[in-house]
Design a protein around this motif. Structure first.
Motif, PDB file in Angstrom:
ATOM      1  N   LEU A  98       0.695  -1.350   0.040  1.00  0.00           N
ATOM      2  CA  LEU A  98      -0.123   0.062   0.035  1.00  0.00           C
ATOM      3  C   LEU A  98       0.860   1.284   0.004  1.00  0.00           C
ATOM      4  CD1 LEU A  98      -2.697  -1.039   2.564  1.00  0.00           C
ATOM      5  CD2 LEU A  98      -3.202  -0.532   0.028  1.00  0.00           C
ATOM      6  N   THR A  99       0.783   2.135  -1.115  1.00  0.00           N
ATOM      7  CA  THR A  99       1.866   3.003  -1.216  1.00  0.00           C
ATOM      8  C   THR A  99       1.178   4.396  -0.568  1.00  0.00           C
ATOM      9  OG1 THR A  99       2.777   2.021  -3.053  1.00  0.00           O
ATOM     10  CG2 THR A  99       3.086   4.270  -2.810  1.00  0.00           C
ATOM     11  N   ALA A 276      -7.902   8.405  -1.365  1.00  0.00           N
ATOM     12  CA  ALA A 276      -7.518   7.069  -1.743  1.00  0.00           C
ATOM     13  C   ALA A 276      -7.923   6.689  -3.126  1.00  0.00           C
ATOM     14  CB  ALA A 276      -8.050   6.064  -0.704  1.00  0.00           C
ATOM     15  N   ASN A 277      -7.164   5.715  -3.660  1.00  0.00           N
ATOM     16  CA  ASN A 277      -7.298   5.343  -5.179  1.00  0.00           C
ATOM     17  C   ASN A 277      -8.450   4.513  -4.853  1.00  0.00           C
ATOM     18  OD1 ASN A 277      -7.107   4.306  -7.505  1.00  0.00           O
ATOM     19  ND2 ASN A 277      -5.303   3.257  -7.380  1.00  0.00           N
ATOM     20  N   GLU A 278      -9.839   4.740  -5.625  1.00  0.00           N
ATOM     21  CA  GLU A 278     -10.884   4.105  -5.606  1.00  0.00           C
ATOM     22  C   GLU A 278     -10.719   2.961  -6.604  1.00  0.00           C
ATOM     23  OE1 GLU A 278     -13.314   6.960  -8.767  1.00  0.00           O
ATOM     24  OE2 GLU A 278     -13.304   7.310  -6.797  1.00  0.00           O
ATOM     25  N   ALA A 281      -7.928  -2.781  -6.458  1.00  0.00           N
ATOM     26  CA  ALA A 281      -8.521  -4.129  -6.266  1.00  0.00           C
ATOM     27  C   ALA A 281      -8.788  -4.522  -4.837  1.00  0.00           C
ATOM     28  CB  ALA A 281      -8.097  -5.173  -6.969  1.00  0.00           C
ATOM     29  N   ASP A 282      -7.806  -4.383  -3.983  1.00  0.00           N
ATOM     30  CA  ASP A 282      -7.982  -5.007  -2.583  1.00  0.00           C
ATOM     31  C   ASP A 282      -8.296  -3.793  -1.755  1.00  0.00           C
ATOM     32  OD1 ASP A 282      -7.532  -6.132  -0.352  1.00  0.00           O
ATOM     33  OD2 ASP A 282      -5.274  -6.861  -0.629  1.00  0.00           O
ATOM     34  N   GLN A 283      -9.736  -3.663  -1.541  1.00  0.00           N
ATOM     35  CA  GLN A 283     -10.239  -2.573  -0.717  1.00  0.00           C
ATOM     36  C   GLN A 283     -10.323  -2.934   0.504  1.00  0.00           C
ATOM     37  OE1 GLN A 283     -11.348   0.670  -1.707  1.00  0.00           O
ATOM     38  NE2 GLN A 283     -10.646   0.489  -3.711  1.00  0.00           N
ATOM     39  N   GLY A 287      -9.302  -0.287   3.465  1.00  0.00           N
ATOM     40  CA  GLY A 287      -9.976   0.005   4.418  1.00  0.00           C
ATOM     41  C   GLY A 287      -9.312  -0.004   5.736  1.00  0.00           C
ATOM     42  N   ILE A 288      -8.332  -0.958   6.057  1.00  0.00           N
ATOM     43  CA  ILE A 288      -7.754  -1.124   7.353  1.00  0.00           C
ATOM     44  C   ILE A 288      -6.858   0.142   7.482  1.00  0.00           C
ATOM     45  CG2 ILE A 288      -5.896  -2.212   8.646  1.00  0.00           C
ATOM     46  CD1 ILE A 288      -6.724  -4.969   7.260  1.00  0.00           C
ATOM     47  N   LEU A 289      -6.272   0.643   6.392  1.00  0.00           N
ATOM     48  CA  LEU A 289      -5.608   1.797   6.485  1.00  0.00           C
ATOM     49  C   LEU A 289      -6.576   3.095   6.763  1.00  0.00           C
ATOM     50  CD1 LEU A 289      -2.437   2.476   6.153  1.00  0.00           C
ATOM     51  CD2 LEU A 289      -2.632   3.155   3.943  1.00  0.00           C
TER      52      LEU A 289
END
Length: 301
Positions: A98-99, A276-278, A281-283, A287-289
């Motif tokens: 996650l960047t 955030a980047n909508e 794929a790994d939402q 979401g955790i972030l």
């Protein structure tokens, strides 16, 4: 071209040799490789013939490496280990970071000290922090970033974190070695640290003085830094008084590395937003972030 192809009869022979040398047992090696024991023996004999050297001494209860076999095993084991690490490094699982993009000062004084706690709680969450001197749009390279926008700013995958509040900050050492600051006008008698950011609009000392109704207290800068992080370093090292932001200075104030010499602040009408980047794929991981950011800024709201 590497001479390895001519030195090795086949790549398979190296896998067989490594398993046999590690287990010191042809039967165990055959079970591990899912081949027959005669197949392992045949591969080892072929490798020995190709190398012109005996690699194992055969014993009733197993095998032992010869001195030559030990030399080859050490090399093969080290090479296998390096190749394994390389394959892990380029695997999809290893590269799913996650960047986060942030300013240098935000990354240094807020993100990095807090991210270790996040990764302790979520060890499978891989984070990459990218510093940038301008606002960037979350895209295929950036998953999340922080913007300052008008408080009413709205768009998909954007979360309000806190209002933008600006106030003077300096080190305890500076306060201890300089005349006391009792009101805003006293600031003009101190070394004010100035910055000019060509890509991000930050409130200046002149604007700050105007906002608190003390335009007459303005002081021209002796030096201007193009990176706000340099201003923060100057404040931390006791060089003068800087303008601090409630978000990025949060930990520095909490840890008493900086203090507020005067209880006067400006609420700019702007706010910090998490963007955030909508399209990621790994939402779930995103979401955790998001949840973590909102929990860490709750006391600023």
């Amino acid at each position: 071209m590497s001479k390895l192809r001519s030195l090795v009869p086949s790549p398979h022979s190296l896998f067989v040799f490594e398993a046999a040398a590690r287990n010191l047992n042809f039967a165990m090696a055959s079970k591990e490789l899912n081949v027959t024991q005669p197949s392992v023996s045949h591969s080892i004999k072929a490798l020995e013939k190709h190398c012109g050297a005996v690699l194992f001494t055969r014993e009733n209860r197993g095998v032992q490496l010869t001195e030559v076999g030990r030399v080859l095993y050490d090399g093969v084991r080290a090479s296998f280990s390096r190749m394994e690490e390389s394959f892990k490094a380029i695997s999809p699982e290893a590269t799913q970071y996650l960047t986060l993009a942030a300013s240098t000062s935000m990354a240094a004084h807020w993100l990095m000290p807090k991210l270790y706690e996040l990764q302790h709680d979520h060890p499978n969450l891989k984070i990459k922090v990218v510093t940038t001197d301008r606002d960037v749009e979350p895209d295929s390279e950036i998953d999340m970033t922080i913007w300052i926008r008008d408080r009413g700013f709205q768009r998909a995958n954007t979360w309000f974190m806190c209002d933008e509040v600006v106030f003077p900050v300096c080190s305890p050492a500076y306060v201890a070695s300089h005349p006391r600051i009792e009101n805003v006008s006293d600031l003009s008698n101190h070394n004010l640290l100035h910055s000019f950011d060509p890509h991000r609009k930050r409130i200046s000392w002149d604007e700050w003085f105007d906002r608190v109704g003390a335009g007459a207290a303005q002081a021209p800068p002796n030096m201007v830094a193009s990176d706000y992080q340099l201003v923060m370093l100057g404040a931390l090292s006791g060089e003068g008084i800087a303008l601090g932001w409630n978000f990025s200075a949060q930990l520095l104030l909490k840890n008493k590395l900086l203090l507020r010499p005067l209880d006067v602040s400006v609420k700019t009408g702007g706010a910090f937003f998490l963007v955030a980047n909508e399209r990621r794929a790994d939402q779930d991981k995103l979401g955790i972030l998001v949840e973590w950011f909102l929990s860490q800024t709750a006391d600023l709201r």
